[in-house]
Write a protein that holds these residues in place. Structure first.
Motif, PDB file in Angstrom:
ATOM      1  N   GLY A 135     -26.717  43.052  16.053  1.00 49.41           N
ATOM      2  CA  GLY A 135     -26.142  43.997  17.006  1.00 49.41           C
ATOM      3  C   GLY A 135     -25.849  45.343  16.373  1.00 49.41           C
ATOM      4  N   LEU A 136     -25.334  45.313  15.148  1.00 44.11           N
ATOM      5  CA  LEU A 136     -25.030  46.560  14.458  1.00 44.11           C
ATOM      6  C   LEU A 136     -26.306  47.296  14.060  1.00 44.11           C
ATOM      7  N   LEU A 137     -27.318  46.560  13.616  1.00 48.27           N
ATOM      8  CA  LEU A 137     -28.598  47.175  13.269  1.00 48.27           C
ATOM      9  C   LEU A 137     -29.233  47.827  14.494  1.00 48.27           C
ATOM     10  N   ALA A 138     -29.183  47.148  15.627  1.00 40.81           N
ATOM     11  CA  ALA A 138     -29.735  47.718  16.864  1.00 40.81           C
ATOM     12  C   ALA A 138     -29.004  48.992  17.252  1.00 40.81           C
ATOM     13  N   THR A 139     -27.686  49.023  17.071  1.00 42.25           N
ATOM     14  CA  THR A 139     -26.910  50.212  17.413  1.00 42.25           C
ATOM     15  C   THR A 139     -27.295  51.391  16.529  1.00 42.25           C
ATOM     16  N   VAL A 140     -27.459  51.141  15.227  1.00 39.82           N
ATOM     17  CA  VAL A 140     -27.865  52.209  14.303  1.00 39.82           C
ATOM     18  C   VAL A 140     -29.248  52.749  14.671  1.00 39.82           C
ATOM     19  N   LEU A 141     -30.178  51.853  14.986  1.00 37.66           N
ATOM     20  CA  LEU A 141     -31.527  52.291  15.358  1.00 37.66           C
ATOM     21  C   LEU A 141     -31.513  53.093  16.653  1.00 37.66           C
ATOM     22  N   LEU A 142     -30.699  52.669  17.614  1.00 35.18           N
ATOM     23  CA  LEU A 142     -30.613  53.399  18.881  1.00 35.18           C
ATOM     24  C   LEU A 142     -29.990  54.779  18.666  1.00 35.18           C
ATOM     25  N   GLY A 143     -28.977  54.871  17.816  1.00 37.25           N
ATOM     26  CA  GLY A 143     -28.393  56.169  17.514  1.00 37.25           C
ATOM     27  C   GLY A 143     -29.398  57.097  16.849  1.00 37.25           C
ATOM     28  N   THR A 144     -30.186  56.553  15.940  1.00 36.43           N
ATOM     29  CA  THR A 144     -31.227  57.347  15.281  1.00 36.43           C
ATOM     30  C   THR A 144     -32.285  57.796  16.288  1.00 36.43           C
ATOM     31  N   LEU A 145     -32.648  56.914  17.197  1.00 37.38           N
ATOM     32  CA  LEU A 145     -33.632  57.265  18.217  1.00 37.38           C
ATOM     33  C   LEU A 145     -33.105  58.370  19.123  1.00 37.38           C
ATOM     34  N   PHE A 146     -31.828  58.308  19.473  1.00 41.03           N
ATOM     35  CA  PHE A 146     -31.216  59.363  20.283  1.00 41.03           C
ATOM     36  C   PHE A 146     -31.352  60.713  19.589  1.00 41.03           C
ATOM     37  N   LEU A 147     -31.056  60.757  18.293  1.00 38.59           N
ATOM     38  CA  LEU A 147     -31.132  62.011  17.548  1.00 38.59           C
ATOM     39  C   LEU A 147     -32.561  62.535  17.479  1.00 38.59           C
ATOM     40  N   CYS A 148     -33.529  61.637  17.338  1.00 38.42           N
ATOM     41  CA  CYS A 148     -34.935  62.059  17.307  1.00 38.42           C
ATOM     42  C   CYS A 148     -35.346  62.670  18.641  1.00 38.42           C
ATOM     43  N   PHE A 149     -34.943  62.045  19.738  1.00 33.60           N
ATOM     44  CA  PHE A 149     -35.262  62.589  21.055  1.00 33.60           C
ATOM     45  C   PHE A 149     -34.585  63.943  21.264  1.00 33.60           C
ATOM     46  N   GLN A 150     -33.340  64.064  20.807  1.00 34.53           N
ATOM     47  CA  GLN A 150     -32.644  65.335  20.989  1.00 34.53           C
ATOM     48  C   GLN A 150     -33.296  66.440  20.157  1.00 34.53           C
ATOM     49  N   ALA A 151     -33.749  66.109  18.952  1.00 30.64           N
ATOM     50  CA  ALA A 151     -34.445  67.106  18.132  1.00 30.64           C
ATOM     51  C   ALA A 151     -35.723  67.567  18.827  1.00 30.64           C
ATOM     52  N   TYR A 152     -36.457  66.619  19.401  1.00 33.00           N
ATOM     53  CA  TYR A 152     -37.677  66.989  20.138  1.00 33.00           C
ATOM     54  C   TYR A 152     -37.330  67.845  21.356  1.00 33.00           C
ATOM     55  N   GLU A 153     -36.255  67.483  22.059  1.00 35.47           N
ATOM     56  CA  GLU A 153     -35.835  68.248  23.225  1.00 35.47           C
ATOM     57  C   GLU A 153     -35.484  69.684  22.838  1.00 35.47           C
ATOM     58  N   TYR A 154     -34.761  69.858  21.742  1.00 32.05           N
ATOM     59  CA  TYR A 154     -34.410  71.196  21.286  1.00 32.05           C
ATOM     60  C   TYR A 154     -35.655  72.001  20.925  1.00 32.05           C
ATOM     61  N   HIS A 155     -36.575  71.389  20.208  1.00 36.30           N
ATOM     62  CA  HIS A 155     -37.789  72.092  19.825  1.00 36.30           C
ATOM     63  C   HIS A 155     -38.590  72.514  21.056  1.00 36.30           C
ATOM     64  N   HIS A 156     -38.704  71.612  22.022  1.00 33.22           N
ATOM     65  CA  HIS A 156     -39.439  71.918  23.247  1.00 33.22           C
ATOM     66  C   HIS A 156     -38.750  73.037  24.024  1.00 33.22           C
ATOM     67  N   ALA A 157     -37.418  72.950  24.137  1.00 32.50           N
ATOM     68  CA  ALA A 157     -36.685  73.958  24.902  1.00 32.50           C
ATOM     69  C   ALA A 157     -36.791  75.328  24.244  1.00 32.50           C
ATOM     70  N   TRP A 158     -36.707  75.366  22.919  1.00 33.01           N
ATOM     71  CA  TRP A 158     -36.688  76.648  22.205  1.00 33.01           C
ATOM     72  C   TRP A 158     -38.067  77.302  22.177  1.00 33.01           C
ATOM     73  N   THR A 159     -39.118  76.498  21.979  1.00 36.98           N
ATOM     74  CA  THR A 159     -40.447  77.072  21.782  1.00 36.98           C
ATOM     75  C   THR A 159     -41.254  77.188  23.071  1.00 36.98           C
ATOM     76  N   GLU A 160     -41.055  76.275  24.013  1.00 32.52           N
ATOM     77  CA  GLU A 160     -41.896  76.266  25.208  1.00 32.52           C
ATOM     78  C   GLU A 160     -41.157  76.651  26.489  1.00 32.52           C
ATOM     79  N   MET A 161     -39.840  76.578  26.478  1.00 28.47           N
ATOM     80  CA  MET A 161     -39.073  76.923  27.678  1.00 28.47           C
ATOM     81  C   MET A 161     -38.302  78.220  27.502  1.00 28.47           C
ATOM     82  N   ALA A 162     -38.406  78.836  26.310  1.00 32.06           N
ATOM     83  CA  ALA A 162     -37.716  80.093  26.002  1.00 32.06           C
ATOM     84  C   ALA A 162     -36.213  79.984  26.192  1.00 32.06           C
TER      85      ALA A 162
END
Length: 288
Positions: free
Chosen positions: A187-214
Motif C-alpha cells: 500500500g505504501l509503495l503504491a502511494t509513492v508511485l502514484l505521487g510520483t506519477l502525479f508529479l510527472c503529469f503535472q510537469a508535462y502539463e506545465y510544459h504544455h501550458a507554457w510552450t503550446e498554450m502561451a
C-alpha cells in the motif's frame, strides 16, 4: 507529568545537545545570501545557493536520522508522542492557513479586484485603462493571447491519482495496525508511485501550458494565480512523496509496530491534507 488512573509516564525524554540547529542556520543563511547575490548578478551567489542547499540536505538527513534512532531505541514515551502529535497538528494548521491565503487571493482577484479595475470609473482610468475584466481572460493592452486550462484531461486524471493514493495509504495504515507487513508495504509503495506519477503529469502539463498554450506567469491574473496555487501544491506533493518514501524505507527495515508508528501517521496526515487541497484546487482553479 501525565497521570491517568494513578499511572505515571516514566519520563519525558530530553535529547542531548545537538549541532543540527546551528548547521541548519548556516544552511539557511547561505541560501539567503546566495539568493541575494544571484539576484544582483554576482556569480558567487550561485555557489552560495549550492552550498546552502547541500548543508540543508545534510542537516535534514542528520537530524531526522537522530530522531529515527531515538525512536527505534524506545527513548520516546507517551508524553513525547503527545508532543509530536500536537506539533504535527499545528504544522498542518499552518499549512491550511498558507493555502487559505492563496485561495483568498484568488477570490479577491476574481470577485473584487478584476471587476473594479475593469470598470468605467476612476480606478480603471488611473490604474489600467483598457483593462479587460472578463475572467479568465482578464488582460491589459500588453498581455499576449493565451489559452486557459480545462478540467478534463490531465487535471481529471491527477484528481483520480490523488484520490486513489489516499485509498492505498489508508490500506497501508490498516495493514500496519493489523500487523500485516505485506499489505503495509504494498500500500505504501503504491502511494509513492502514484505521487510520483502525479508529479510527472503535472510537469508535462506545465510544459504544455507554457510552450503550446502561451500560458505563463505574465498571462494576466489568471496565469499568475494558476501557477501560484498549482505550483505550491505540487511542491507539497513532492515533499509528501519524499516523506512517504522515507516511511517506505523504514518499513522495509522493520520499523513501526501496531502500537508505535507516529512517524507513519504524521506522513499520512500530511498526504491526506495534500489530497484535500487538490480537490479544492480542481474545483476553484480548473472547473469554475
Amino acid at each position: 507529568m501525565n497521570v491517568e488512573n494513578g499511572i505515571h509516564d516514566a519520563h519525558y525524554f530530553v535529547p542531548h545537545p545537538s549541532r543540527w540547529p546551528i548547521v541548519g542556520s548556516i544552511g539557511l543563511f547561505s541560501l539567503a545570501m546566495g539568493a541575494a547575490f544571484s539576484m544582483n548578478g554576482f556569480v558567487a551567489g550561485q555557489w552560495g545557493l549550492l552550498f546552502g542547499a547541500l548543508v540543508i540536505i545534510w542537516m535534514l538527513f542528520g537530524w531526522f536520522g537522530d530522531v529515527v534512532r531515538e525512536s527505534v531505541a524506545g527513548s520516546y514515551g507517551q508524553q513525547v508522542d503527545h508532543s509530536f502529535r500536537w506539533g504535527m497538528s499545528w504544522f498542518i494548521f499552518s499549512e491550511v492557513m498558507f493555502f487559505a491565503a492563496f485561495f483568498g487571493a484568488l477570490f479577491y482577484t476574481r470577485v473584487l479586484s478584476v471587476p473594479e479595475i475593469g470598470g468605467t470609473g476612476f480606478t480603471n482610468r488611473l490604474l489600467w485603462e483598457g483593462f479587460s475584466a472578463h475572467w479568465p481572460f482578464a488582460t491589459g493592452p500588453e498581455t499576449t493571447a493565451y489559452h486557459t486550462m480545462e478540467a478534463d484531461g490531465i487535471p481529471a486524471i491527477n484528481t483520480m491519482i490523488l484520490l486513489t493514493s489516499g485509498a492505498t495509504l489508508t490500506l497501508a495504515h490498516w495493514g500496519l495496525v493489523a500487523g500485516n507487513r505485506t499489505k503495509l508495504t504494498l500500500g505504501l509503495l503504491a502511494t509513492v508511485l502514484l505521487g510520483t506519477l502525479f508529479l510527472c503529469f503535472q510537469a508535462y502539463e506545465y510544459h504544455h501550458a507554457w510552450t503550446e498554450m502561451a500560458l505563463t506567469l505574465n498571462s494576466g491574473a489568471y496565469g499568475a494565480t494558476f501557477y501560484m496555487l498549482t505550483g505550491f501544491h505540487g511542491m507539497h506533493v513532492l515533499v509528501g512523496t519524499i516523506m512517504l518514501t522515507v516511511m517506505l524505507v523504514r518499513v522495509l527495515r522493520g520499523h513501526f509496530s501496531a502500537e508505535h508508528h507516529f512517524g507513519f501517521e504524521a506522513a499520512a496526515w500530511y498526504w491526506h491534507f495534500v489530497d484535500v487541497v487538490w480537490l479544492l484546487l480542481f474545483v476553484f482553479v480548473y472547473v469554475l
